[in-house]
Scaffold this motif. Structure first.
Motif, PDB file in Angstrom:
ATOM      1  N   MET A 120       0.688   9.539   4.021  1.00  0.00           N
ATOM      2  CA  MET A 120       1.993   9.868   4.193  1.00  0.00           C
ATOM      3  C   MET A 120       1.932  10.971   5.434  1.00  0.00           C
ATOM      4  N   LYS A 121       1.094  11.538   5.819  1.00  0.00           N
ATOM      5  CA  LYS A 121       0.787  12.355   7.155  1.00  0.00           C
ATOM      6  C   LYS A 121       0.565  11.680   8.169  1.00  0.00           C
ATOM      7  N   ASN A 122      -0.241  10.451   8.263  1.00  0.00           N
ATOM      8  CA  ASN A 122      -0.655   9.622   9.385  1.00  0.00           C
ATOM      9  C   ASN A 122       0.015   8.429   9.743  1.00  0.00           C
ATOM     10  N   ILE A 123       0.587   7.875   8.691  1.00  0.00           N
ATOM     11  CA  ILE A 123       1.265   6.645   8.861  1.00  0.00           C
ATOM     12  C   ILE A 123       2.474   6.767   9.423  1.00  0.00           C
ATOM     13  N   ASP A 124       3.028   5.656  10.310  1.00  0.00           N
ATOM     14  CA  ASP A 124       4.611   5.760  10.555  1.00  0.00           C
ATOM     15  C   ASP A 124       5.416   5.654   8.991  1.00  0.00           C
ATOM     16  N   PRO A 125       6.281   6.425   8.884  1.00  0.00           N
ATOM     17  CA  PRO A 125       7.007   6.540   7.677  1.00  0.00           C
ATOM     18  C   PRO A 125       7.857   5.262   7.403  1.00  0.00           C
ATOM     19  N   GLN A 126       8.080   4.350   8.409  1.00  0.00           N
ATOM     20  CA  GLN A 126       8.703   3.064   8.206  1.00  0.00           C
ATOM     21  C   GLN A 126       7.646   2.171   7.534  1.00  0.00           C
ATOM     22  N   LEU A 127       6.590   2.224   7.882  1.00  0.00           N
ATOM     23  CA  LEU A 127       5.545   1.510   7.380  1.00  0.00           C
ATOM     24  C   LEU A 127       5.146   1.986   5.933  1.00  0.00           C
ATOM     25  N   LEU A 128       5.505   2.948   5.377  1.00  0.00           N
ATOM     26  CA  LEU A 128       4.870   3.634   3.814  1.00  0.00           C
ATOM     27  C   LEU A 128       5.286   2.516   2.880  1.00  0.00           C
ATOM     28  N   PRO A 129       6.413   2.205   2.862  1.00  0.00           N
ATOM     29  CA  PRO A 129       6.977   1.538   1.635  1.00  0.00           C
ATOM     30  C   PRO A 129       6.345   0.114   1.488  1.00  0.00           C
ATOM     31  N   TYR A 130       5.442  -0.274   2.556  1.00  0.00           N
ATOM     32  CA  TYR A 130       4.743  -1.580   2.447  1.00  0.00           C
ATOM     33  C   TYR A 130       3.178  -1.452   2.287  1.00  0.00           C
ATOM     34  N   ILE A 131       2.835  -0.113   2.086  1.00  0.00           N
ATOM     35  CA  ILE A 131       1.497   0.244   1.534  1.00  0.00           C
ATOM     36  C   ILE A 131       1.108   0.563   0.243  1.00  0.00           C
ATOM     37  N   LEU A 132       0.712  -0.104  -0.520  1.00  0.00           N
ATOM     38  CA  LEU A 132       0.135  -0.050  -1.978  1.00  0.00           C
ATOM     39  C   LEU A 132      -1.378   0.537  -1.987  1.00  0.00           C
ATOM     40  N   PHE A 133      -1.552   1.434  -3.177  1.00  0.00           N
ATOM     41  CA  PHE A 133      -2.847   1.822  -3.235  1.00  0.00           C
ATOM     42  C   PHE A 133      -3.271   1.209  -4.862  1.00  0.00           C
ATOM     43  N   TYR A 134      -4.347   0.294  -4.849  1.00  0.00           N
ATOM     44  CA  TYR A 134      -4.947   0.092  -5.871  1.00  0.00           C
ATOM     45  C   TYR A 134      -6.157   0.859  -6.451  1.00  0.00           C
ATOM     46  N   ARG A 135      -6.203   1.130  -7.490  1.00  0.00           N
ATOM     47  CA  ARG A 135      -7.371   1.974  -7.977  1.00  0.00           C
ATOM     48  C   ARG A 135      -7.984   1.231  -9.284  1.00  0.00           C
ATOM     49  N   GLY A 136      -9.126   0.810  -9.375  1.00  0.00           N
ATOM     50  CA  GLY A 136      -9.570   0.279 -10.406  1.00  0.00           C
ATOM     51  C   GLY A 136     -10.918  -0.809 -10.287  1.00  0.00           C
ATOM     52  N   GLU A 137     -11.484  -1.718 -10.967  1.00  0.00           N
ATOM     53  CA  GLU A 137     -12.333  -2.637 -10.793  1.00  0.00           C
ATOM     54  C   GLU A 137     -12.181  -3.589  -9.659  1.00  0.00           C
ATOM     55  N   LEU A 138     -13.282  -4.218  -9.015  1.00  0.00           N
ATOM     56  CA  LEU A 138     -13.223  -5.187  -7.942  1.00  0.00           C
ATOM     57  C   LEU A 138     -13.635  -6.366  -8.177  1.00  0.00           C
ATOM     58  N   LYS A 139     -14.537  -6.557  -9.297  1.00  0.00           N
ATOM     59  CA  LYS A 139     -15.103  -7.611  -9.668  1.00  0.00           C
ATOM     60  C   LYS A 139     -14.140  -8.740  -9.957  1.00  0.00           C
ATOM     61  N   THR A 140     -13.068  -8.734 -10.590  1.00  0.00           N
ATOM     62  CA  THR A 140     -12.135  -9.888 -10.881  1.00  0.00           C
ATOM     63  C   THR A 140     -11.569 -10.314  -9.747  1.00  0.00           C
TER      64      THR A 140
END
Length: 179
Positions: free
Chosen positions: A114-134
């Protein structure tokens, strides 16, 4: 000459591994925006073509970032004037993946974005938290230090896959399957 042959063989192996995912449905993934809005992939993007970029290490995240500006200009930014009818109607998401002990860093990463990325791009960034194996198994994530990109059709099936830092040739290939 031997080096060129080895490089070519490596390229063939890396593209053939990703080629195995073509035609498969993208595995279910729940991610969230910087505003904590949940997005379920591919469920929430069905009905429209989607470009997904995934990264699960700091180094791969840096290469993922090399795609931000070109993808924004090609698929997100609205054309005006004479070109206003020539845009793409495609979902785009960049997804940094936080797994294992790094999952705890998701909140910090959101605040940093939120601090470093162009606000126009923020809606297109998602964060995944969880396992990777799948995802490693389903999507043939061979190398942790490169990002992976998938184009999904309107039903959530993978129709194109590539990996690594942005190049014009890779963008041309993505654009080719979207046309």
């Amino acid at each position: 000459m031997k080096t060129i042959g080895l490089l070519f063989m490596g390229f063939l192996l890396s593209t053939s591994a990703l080629a195995q995912v073509i035609g498969k449905t993208f595995p279910d993934m729940e991610a969230e925006s910087v505003e904590d809005k949940k997005v379920k992939l591919p469920q929430d993007v069905k009905g429209k073509y989607t470009l997904l970029g995934l990264a699960y290490s700091k180094k791969s995240e840096d290469e993922l970032n090399s795609w931000f500006q070109p993808v924004f200009e090609k698929f997100i930014q609205k054309n005006t004037g004479l070109l206003s009818g020539f845009g793409y109607d495609v979902n785009v998401y960049f997804v940094p993946m936080f797994t294992g002990v790094n999952a705890a860093a998701t909140g910090t990463a959101k605040r940093k974005a939120m601090k470093n990325i162009d606000p126009q791009l923020l809606p297109y960034i998602l964060f995944y938290r969880g396992e990777l194996k799948t995802y490693k198994e389903a999507l043939d994530f061979e190398k942790r230090d490169i990002p992976y990109f998938f184009v999904l059709d309107a039903e959530g099936k993978i129709i194109h896959a590539t990996s690594g830092k942005y190049t014009t040739a890779k963008m041309d290939a993505v654009e080719g399957v979207l046309e």
